[in-house]
Scaffold this motif. Structure first.
Motif, PDB file in Angstrom:
ATOM      1  N   LEU A 134     142.045 -51.096 -98.603  1.00  0.00           N
ATOM      2  CA  LEU A 134     141.160 -50.738 -99.722  1.00  0.00           C
ATOM      3  C   LEU A 134     140.418 -51.975-100.244  1.00  0.00           C
ATOM      4  N   LEU A 135     141.123 -53.082-100.365  1.00  0.00           N
ATOM      5  CA  LEU A 135     140.507 -54.313-100.872  1.00  0.00           C
ATOM      6  C   LEU A 135     139.487 -54.849 -99.878  1.00  0.00           C
ATOM      7  N   ASP A 136     139.782 -54.677 -98.602  1.00  0.00           N
ATOM      8  CA  ASP A 136     138.852 -55.144 -97.576  1.00  0.00           C
ATOM      9  C   ASP A 136     137.554 -54.334 -97.592  1.00  0.00           C
ATOM     10  N   GLN A 137     137.689 -53.020 -97.812  1.00  0.00           N
ATOM     11  CA  GLN A 137     136.485 -52.172 -97.890  1.00  0.00           C
ATOM     12  C   GLN A 137     135.568 -52.644 -99.021  1.00  0.00           C
ATOM     13  N   THR A 138     136.167 -52.923-100.158  1.00  0.00           N
ATOM     14  CA  THR A 138     135.364 -53.376-101.296  1.00  0.00           C
ATOM     15  C   THR A 138     134.788 -54.769-101.040  1.00  0.00           C
ATOM     16  N   LEU A 139     135.621 -55.651-100.492  1.00  0.00           N
ATOM     17  CA  LEU A 139     135.151 -57.006-100.199  1.00  0.00           C
ATOM     18  C   LEU A 139     133.933 -56.962 -99.271  1.00  0.00           C
ATOM     19  N   THR A 140     133.982 -56.085 -98.279  1.00  0.00           N
ATOM     20  CA  THR A 140     132.848 -55.937 -97.354  1.00  0.00           C
ATOM     21  C   THR A 140     131.594 -55.475 -98.100  1.00  0.00           C
ATOM     22  N   GLU A 141     131.762 -54.528 -99.019  1.00  0.00           N
ATOM     23  CA  GLU A 141     130.605 -54.050 -99.804  1.00  0.00           C
ATOM     24  C   GLU A 141     130.025 -55.159-100.667  1.00  0.00           C
ATOM     25  N   GLU A 142     130.891 -55.951-101.267  1.00  0.00           N
ATOM     26  CA  GLU A 142     130.407 -57.032-102.133  1.00  0.00           C
ATOM     27  C   GLU A 142     129.634 -58.069-101.304  1.00  0.00           C
ATOM     28  N   LYS A 143     130.165 -58.378-100.123  1.00  0.00           N
ATOM     29  CA  LYS A 143     129.497 -59.355 -99.249  1.00  0.00           C
ATOM     30  C   LYS A 143     128.128 -58.844 -98.806  1.00  0.00           C
ATOM     31  N   LYS A 144     128.075 -57.550 -98.469  1.00  0.00           N
ATOM     32  CA  LYS A 144     126.797 -56.959 -98.052  1.00  0.00           C
ATOM     33  C   LYS A 144     125.787 -56.986 -99.195  1.00  0.00           C
ATOM     34  N   THR A 145     126.257 -56.671-100.378  1.00  0.00           N
ATOM     35  CA  THR A 145     125.368 -56.700-101.552  1.00  0.00           C
ATOM     36  C   THR A 145     124.835 -58.113-101.757  1.00  0.00           C
ATOM     37  N   ASP A 146     125.717 -59.086-101.639  1.00  0.00           N
ATOM     38  CA  ASP A 146     125.305 -60.481-101.798  1.00  0.00           C
ATOM     39  C   ASP A 146     124.241 -60.856-100.759  1.00  0.00           C
ATOM     40  N   GLU A 147     124.457 -60.404 -99.518  1.00  0.00           N
ATOM     41  CA  GLU A 147     123.470 -60.690 -98.453  1.00  0.00           C
ATOM     42  C   GLU A 147     122.133 -60.033 -98.758  1.00  0.00           C
ATOM     43  N   THR A 148     122.184 -58.793 -99.222  1.00  0.00           N
ATOM     44  CA  THR A 148     120.948 -58.084 -99.576  1.00  0.00           C
ATOM     45  C   THR A 148     120.204 -58.842-100.667  1.00  0.00           C
ATOM     46  N   LEU A 149     120.944 -59.289-101.676  1.00  0.00           N
ATOM     47  CA  LEU A 149     120.318 -60.025-102.779  1.00  0.00           C
ATOM     48  C   LEU A 149     119.714 -61.343-102.280  1.00  0.00           C
ATOM     49  N   SER A 150     120.418 -62.005-101.356  1.00  0.00           N
ATOM     50  CA  SER A 150     119.888 -63.248-100.787  1.00  0.00           C
ATOM     51  C   SER A 150     118.573 -62.999-100.065  1.00  0.00           C
ATOM     52  N   LYS A 151     118.544 -61.894 -99.310  1.00  0.00           N
ATOM     53  CA  LYS A 151     117.320 -61.565 -98.569  1.00  0.00           C
ATOM     54  C   LYS A 151     116.164 -61.303 -99.523  1.00  0.00           C
ATOM     55  N   ILE A 152     116.440 -60.544-100.574  1.00  0.00           N
ATOM     56  CA  ILE A 152     115.390 -60.247-101.553  1.00  0.00           C
ATOM     57  C   ILE A 152     114.918 -61.554-102.205  1.00  0.00           C
ATOM     58  N   ALA A 153     115.868 -62.427-102.497  1.00  0.00           N
ATOM     59  CA  ALA A 153     115.522 -63.705-103.134  1.00  0.00           C
ATOM     60  C   ALA A 153     114.644 -64.560-102.221  1.00  0.00           C
ATOM     61  N   GLU A 154     114.978 -64.542-100.933  1.00  0.00           N
ATOM     62  CA  GLU A 154     114.231 -65.382 -99.990  1.00  0.00           C
ATOM     63  C   GLU A 154     112.814 -64.860 -99.765  1.00  0.00           C
ATOM     64  N   THR A 155     112.648 -63.558 -99.853  1.00  0.00           N
ATOM     65  CA  THR A 155     111.322 -62.997 -99.578  1.00  0.00           C
ATOM     66  C   THR A 155     110.523 -62.836-100.855  1.00  0.00           C
ATOM     67  N   ALA A 156     110.353 -61.616-101.271  1.00  0.00           N
ATOM     68  CA  ALA A 156     109.414 -61.331-102.359  1.00  0.00           C
ATOM     69  C   ALA A 156     109.637 -62.109-103.650  1.00  0.00           C
ATOM     70  N   VAL A 157     110.822 -61.991-104.205  1.00  0.00           N
ATOM     71  CA  VAL A 157     110.993 -62.357-105.603  1.00  0.00           C
ATOM     72  C   VAL A 157     110.758 -63.825-105.930  1.00  0.00           C
ATOM     73  N   ASN A 158     111.476 -64.707-105.266  1.00  0.00           N
ATOM     74  CA  ASN A 158     111.338 -66.115-105.635  1.00  0.00           C
ATOM     75  C   ASN A 158     109.943 -66.653-105.318  1.00  0.00           C
ATOM     76  N   TYR A 159     109.352 -66.095-104.265  1.00  0.00           N
ATOM     77  CA  TYR A 159     108.004 -66.514-103.910  1.00  0.00           C
ATOM     78  C   TYR A 159     107.030 -66.185-105.032  1.00  0.00           C
ATOM     79  N   GLU A 160     107.164 -64.969-105.568  1.00  0.00           N
ATOM     80  CA  GLU A 160     106.277 -64.544-106.659  1.00  0.00           C
ATOM     81  C   GLU A 160     106.463 -65.431-107.890  1.00  0.00           C
ATOM     82  N   ALA A 161     107.728 -65.800-108.137  1.00  0.00           N
ATOM     83  CA  ALA A 161     108.001 -66.625-109.315  1.00  0.00           C
ATOM     84  C   ALA A 161     107.360 -68.012-109.158  1.00  0.00           C
ATOM     85  N   ALA A 162     107.290 -68.479-107.903  1.00  0.00           N
ATOM     86  CA  ALA A 162     106.753 -69.815-107.650  1.00  0.00           C
ATOM     87  C   ALA A 162     105.221 -69.810-107.631  1.00  0.00           C
ATOM     88  N   ALA A 163     104.622 -68.634-107.371  1.00  0.00           N
ATOM     89  CA  ALA A 163     103.162 -68.559-107.194  1.00  0.00           C
ATOM     90  C   ALA A 163     102.412 -68.768-108.503  1.00  0.00           C
TER      91      ALA A 163
END
Ligand SMILES: [Fe+2]
Length: 163
Positions: A134-163
């Motif tokens: 059960l803990l591993d299932q949640t840990l996997t979800e948290e890691k995936k969420t973190d990766e998704t957020l990193s991807k969003i940060a690398e693409t659209a969002v931070n670029y717009e903030a810097a522009a």
């Protein structure tokens, strides 16, 4: 004696993350509402739904232990979420708001990953394979969420903030 101590520490930490998840569940809709990027809104909304499942998994672990599901105030998550609130106030209607929300959300995810990683290791030591799963299932979800957020940060969002 040593086993009893670890059991208590496990239960205490379980209560800590149970409290934290409930606070996160309340914060995520506000963060989704504040975000301007559609991708970020979607990520927050998706994780809100996942968090409901994560809370249920924690309740299953309390049941495995034969203990009532109860939270214990966690100052760490309160502090992280307070910082998020400050960002929402101070950067409202600025181009850096989403970058700030992402930073706050990633701090939350990293806190959760630390907690779930520890709990999983302890559950394994305590020979509780169902809890490990059960803990591993949640840990996997948290890691995936973190990766998704990193991807969003690398693409659209931070670029717009810097522009
Ligand atoms: Fe979570």
């Amino acid at each position: 004696m040593a086993d009893k101590d670890l059991n208590e520490l496990f239960l205490d930490t379980l209560k800590d993350i149970y409290y934290a998840e409930k606070q996160i569940l309340k914060a995520l809709p506000k963060m989704a509402k504040a975000a301007t990027s559609e991708k970020l809104q979607a990520a927050f909304t998706k994780h809100h739904d996942e968090t409901e499942g994560q809370i249920e998994r924690l309740e299953q672990i309390f049941e495995l232990l034969g203990k009532p599901a109860r939270g214990k105030k966690c100052d760490a998550i309160e502090g992280i979420l307070d910082e998020g609130k400050e960002i929402m106030d101070e950067y409202a209607k600025t181009s850096a708001l989403d970058a700030g929300l992402l930073a706050a959300a990633q701090a939350v995810e990293h806190y959760e990953m630390a907690r779930y990683g520890t709990l999983k290791a302890w559950a394994s030591k305590m020979d509780m394979p169902q809890a490990v799963k059960l803990l591993d299932q949640t840990l996997t979800e948290e890691k995936k969420t973190d990766e998704t957020l990193s991807k969003i940060a690398e693409t659209a969002v931070n670029y717009e903030a810097a522009a």
